[in-house]
Design a protein around this motif. Structure first.
Motif, PDB file in Angstrom:
ATOM      1  N   VAL A   1       0.837  -1.207   0.000  1.00  0.00           N
ATOM      2  CA  VAL A   1       0.000   0.000   0.000  1.00  0.00           C
ATOM      3  C   VAL A   1       0.866   1.248   0.000  1.00  0.00           C
ATOM      4  O   VAL A   1       0.643   2.192  -0.769  1.00  0.00           O
ATOM      5  CB  VAL A   1      -0.944  -0.014   1.221  1.00  0.00           C
ATOM      6  N   ILE A   2       1.882   1.272   0.864  1.00  0.00           N
ATOM      7  CA  ILE A   2       2.737   2.456   0.963  1.00  0.00           C
ATOM      8  C   ILE A   2       3.570   2.637  -0.295  1.00  0.00           C
ATOM      9  O   ILE A   2       3.911   3.761  -0.677  1.00  0.00           O
ATOM     10  CB  ILE A   2       3.648   2.362   2.207  1.00  0.00           C
ATOM     11  N   GLN A   3       3.904   1.519  -0.944  1.00  0.00           N
ATOM     12  CA  GLN A   3       4.749   1.579  -2.122  1.00  0.00           C
ATOM     13  C   GLN A   3       4.173   2.500  -3.202  1.00  0.00           C
ATOM     14  O   GLN A   3       4.912   3.156  -3.937  1.00  0.00           O
ATOM     15  CB  GLN A   3       4.940   0.180  -2.699  1.00  0.00           C
ATOM     16  N   GLY A   4       2.862   2.570  -3.254  1.00  0.00           N
ATOM     17  CA  GLY A   4       2.229   3.377  -4.293  1.00  0.00           C
ATOM     18  C   GLY A   4       2.135   4.849  -3.971  1.00  0.00           C
ATOM     19  O   GLY A   4       1.593   5.623  -4.760  1.00  0.00           O
ATOM     20  N   ALA A   5       2.653   5.267  -2.808  1.00  0.00           N
ATOM     21  CA  ALA A   5       2.589   6.691  -2.421  1.00  0.00           C
ATOM     22  C   ALA A   5       3.889   7.064  -1.718  1.00  0.00           C
ATOM     23  O   ALA A   5       4.587   6.215  -1.180  1.00  0.00           O
ATOM     24  CB  ALA A   5       1.397   6.940  -1.501  1.00  0.00           C
ATOM     25  N   SER A   6       4.203   8.349  -1.713  1.00  0.00           N
ATOM     26  CA  SER A   6       5.421   8.781  -1.033  1.00  0.00           C
ATOM     27  C   SER A   6       5.303   8.612   0.470  1.00  0.00           C
ATOM     28  O   SER A   6       6.260   8.235   1.150  1.00  0.00           O
ATOM     29  CB  SER A   6       5.735  10.239  -1.378  1.00  0.00           C
ATOM     30  N   SER A   7       4.118   8.869   1.017  1.00  0.00           N
ATOM     31  CA  SER A   7       3.851   8.690   2.445  1.00  0.00           C
ATOM     32  C   SER A   7       2.345   8.774   2.662  1.00  0.00           C
ATOM     33  O   SER A   7       1.630   9.408   1.881  1.00  0.00           O
ATOM     34  CB  SER A   7       4.571   9.749   3.295  1.00  0.00           C
ATOM     35  N   LEU A   8       1.884   8.119   3.731  1.00  0.00           N
ATOM     36  CA  LEU A   8       0.444   8.097   4.021  1.00  0.00           C
ATOM     37  C   LEU A   8       0.208   8.237   5.517  1.00  0.00           C
ATOM     38  O   LEU A   8       1.031   7.810   6.337  1.00  0.00           O
ATOM     39  CB  LEU A   8      -0.177   6.774   3.538  1.00  0.00           C
ATOM     40  N   LYS A   9      -0.959   8.826   5.877  1.00  0.00           N
ATOM     41  CA  LYS A   9      -1.375   8.905   7.266  1.00  0.00           C
ATOM     42  C   LYS A   9      -1.968   7.571   7.703  1.00  0.00           C
ATOM     43  O   LYS A   9      -2.318   6.726   6.862  1.00  0.00           O
ATOM     44  CB  LYS A   9      -2.411  10.016   7.450  1.00  0.00           C
ATOM     45  N   VAL A  10      -2.117   7.392   9.016  1.00  0.00           N
ATOM     46  CA  VAL A  10      -2.714   6.171   9.542  1.00  0.00           C
ATOM     47  C   VAL A  10      -4.110   5.956   8.972  1.00  0.00           C
ATOM     48  O   VAL A  10      -4.467   4.846   8.560  1.00  0.00           O
ATOM     49  CB  VAL A  10      -2.762   6.200  11.086  1.00  0.00           C
ATOM     50  N   SER A  11      -4.915   7.014   8.944  1.00  0.00           N
ATOM     51  CA  SER A  11      -6.285   6.879   8.433  1.00  0.00           C
ATOM     52  C   SER A  11      -6.293   6.426   6.972  1.00  0.00           C
ATOM     53  O   SER A  11      -7.130   5.602   6.560  1.00  0.00           O
ATOM     54  CB  SER A  11      -7.031   8.202   8.575  1.00  0.00           C
TER      55      SER A  11
ATOM     56  N   LEU B   1      -3.857   4.707   5.480  1.00  0.00           N
ATOM     57  CA  LEU B   1      -3.377   3.320   5.445  1.00  0.00           C
ATOM     58  C   LEU B   1      -4.484   2.349   5.827  1.00  0.00           C
ATOM     59  O   LEU B   1      -4.659   1.300   5.186  1.00  0.00           O
ATOM     60  CB  LEU B   1      -2.182   3.160   6.397  1.00  0.00           C
ATOM     61  N   MET B   2      -5.226   2.692   6.866  1.00  0.00           N
ATOM     62  CA  MET B   2      -6.318   1.829   7.310  1.00  0.00           C
ATOM     63  C   MET B   2      -7.373   1.676   6.216  1.00  0.00           C
ATOM     64  O   MET B   2      -7.901   0.580   5.990  1.00  0.00           O
ATOM     65  CB  MET B   2      -6.944   2.386   8.589  1.00  0.00           C
ATOM     66  N   ALA B   3      -7.668   2.751   5.537  1.00  0.00           N
ATOM     67  CA  ALA B   3      -8.658   2.692   4.451  1.00  0.00           C
ATOM     68  C   ALA B   3      -8.172   1.796   3.319  1.00  0.00           C
ATOM     69  O   ALA B   3      -8.939   1.006   2.751  1.00  0.00           O
ATOM     70  CB  ALA B   3      -8.941   4.095   3.934  1.00  0.00           C
ATOM     71  N   GLU B   4      -6.882   1.858   3.035  1.00  0.00           N
ATOM     72  CA  GLU B   4      -6.328   1.076   1.940  1.00  0.00           C
ATOM     73  C   GLU B   4      -6.329  -0.425   2.243  1.00  0.00           C
ATOM     74  O   GLU B   4      -6.532  -1.244   1.350  1.00  0.00           O
ATOM     75  CB  GLU B   4      -4.901   1.535   1.635  1.00  0.00           C
ATOM     76  N   VAL B   5      -6.069  -0.782   3.516  1.00  0.00           N
ATOM     77  CA  VAL B   5      -6.050  -2.213   3.852  1.00  0.00           C
ATOM     78  C   VAL B   5      -7.427  -2.714   4.278  1.00  0.00           C
ATOM     79  O   VAL B   5      -7.609  -3.903   4.558  1.00  0.00           O
ATOM     80  CB  VAL B   5      -5.001  -2.514   4.946  1.00  0.00           C
TER      81      VAL B   5
END
Length: 344
Positions: A275-285, A287-291
């Motif tokens: 999930v993170i690989q597709g973005a430079s950085s992500l917030k917890v919220s 990340l949770m939405a993506e998984v």
């Protein structure tokens, strides 16, 4: 210059390693300022502590050591947890010490062995033999000679014009030969070599050479024994220089993706990395939405914390871990792990 001169035979192998290491240090120093983030330095320090203590039979893993230093509860022996806390305090205190000072040496031992032995910070008062299994491999000098031998060694360290790489290795061997303390000599010898090297080149303060020694523990003890038999430190100097070169090589390309690292990657962690690989950085919220998770505690326990502990992701703002603006991104180790997985 001190009249005491530890016996050593310089050979072509030692000279070649010194040239190689000097070049490696130059290359690492050139890029170190941008790469050695506080988080990376702390991670290397944790690896150093875990490996140095593991050599002395401490069973705590890197993850457990990380948790202890973060103030979290860890299922482990109280003595082993105390060893971790002591070692971290000692390594963090290094910048204030002089490598040729008896006072500082004793203070370091006091910090390292606090609450573990009665004679912390004092030279031993009894005879000691070093055993491997049931075999006596070294009988240390009698306690009546320890203080004078250490004073000679420290005076030599403070006045010698030998190359710092050789100085640090020879001191390490001579220290182990004298075995000046009732306990903690191995970890003290490794700590003091790091101090000597860091005063020569600051970039070496966080080089986890102990992790290399841990992987080659039998060879480490074998080099000590070979030096004892030869009555000079040459075999041990060769071993330690090789270990330093290997540690520098790993530092230059980043921490290697080992099978041990791969084994730590659960399906949940692997999904998080993707999930993170597709973005430079992500917030917890985000990340949770993506998984596809809504329960924050479950996400932190099964996804976020294991990935952070393994060094696969990192915070964009590590100085404020609870910041509302906190984001997470892949580390170089995480990127290499993904690349490795894609090539399989």
């Amino acid at each position: 210059m001190s009249s005491y001169q530890p016996p050593l035979t310089l050979n072509t192998r030692i000279l070649a390693l010194i040239a190689e290491i000097s070049e490696q240090i130059g290359q690492l120093s050139a890029v170190d300022e941008g790469r050695q983030t506080p988080q990376l330095r702390r991670g290397n320090r944790i690896r150093t502590i875990q490996a140095s203590l593991a050599i002395e039979n401490n069973t705590l893993s890197v993850e457990q050591v990380t948790a202890v230093l973060a103030g979290q509860r860890v299922l482990g022996l109280p003595r082993e947890i105390q060893e971790v806390r002591n070692a971290f305090t000692a390594y963090e205190s290094m910048p204030g010490w002089r490598s040729n000072s008896r006072v500082d040496l004793l203070r370091a031992h006091e910090l390292l062995m606090h609450g573990l032995i009665d004679d912390c910070g004092r030279f031993r008062r009894d005879g000691v033999g070093i055993y491997r299994g049931e075999q006596l491999v070294h009988m240390a000098p009698p306690p009546s000679r320890v203080a004078s031998l250490m004073d000679d060694l420290l005076a030599w360290l403070g006045t010698s014009d030998w190359h710092p790489l050789i100085l640090s290795c020879v001191f390490h061997y001579e220290f182990e030969f004298i075995h000046p303390f009732a306990d903690g000599n191995g970890r003290m010898g490794r700590l003091w070599q790091t101090l000597i090297l860091s005063q020569w080149r600051p970039v070496l303060a966080y080089l986890p050479v102990e992790a290399v020694i841990r992987e080659q523990q039998d060879a480490y003890y074998g080099a000590l024994s070979a030096a004892d038999r030869m009555a000079e430190s040459t075999p041990f100097v060769e071993f330690m220089l090789q270990a330093l070169s290997q540690a520098l090589a790993e530092a230059a390309c980043g921490e290697p993706v080992t099978d041990q690292v791969t084994d730590q990657v659960t399906d949940q962690v692997a999904r998080l990395l993707e999930v993170i690989q597709g973005a430079s950085s992500l917030k917890v919220s985000e990340l949770m939405a993506e998984v596809g998770l809504a329960h924050k505690a479950t996400f932190r326990a099964n996804y976020l914390k294991p990935a952070l502990t393994a060094g696969l992701i990192e915070m964009t703002n590590p100085d404020s871990p609870n910041s509302p603006a906190q984001r997470y991104r892949l580390t170089e180790l995480g990127k290499r792990l993904l690349a490795r997985s894609a090539s399989v």
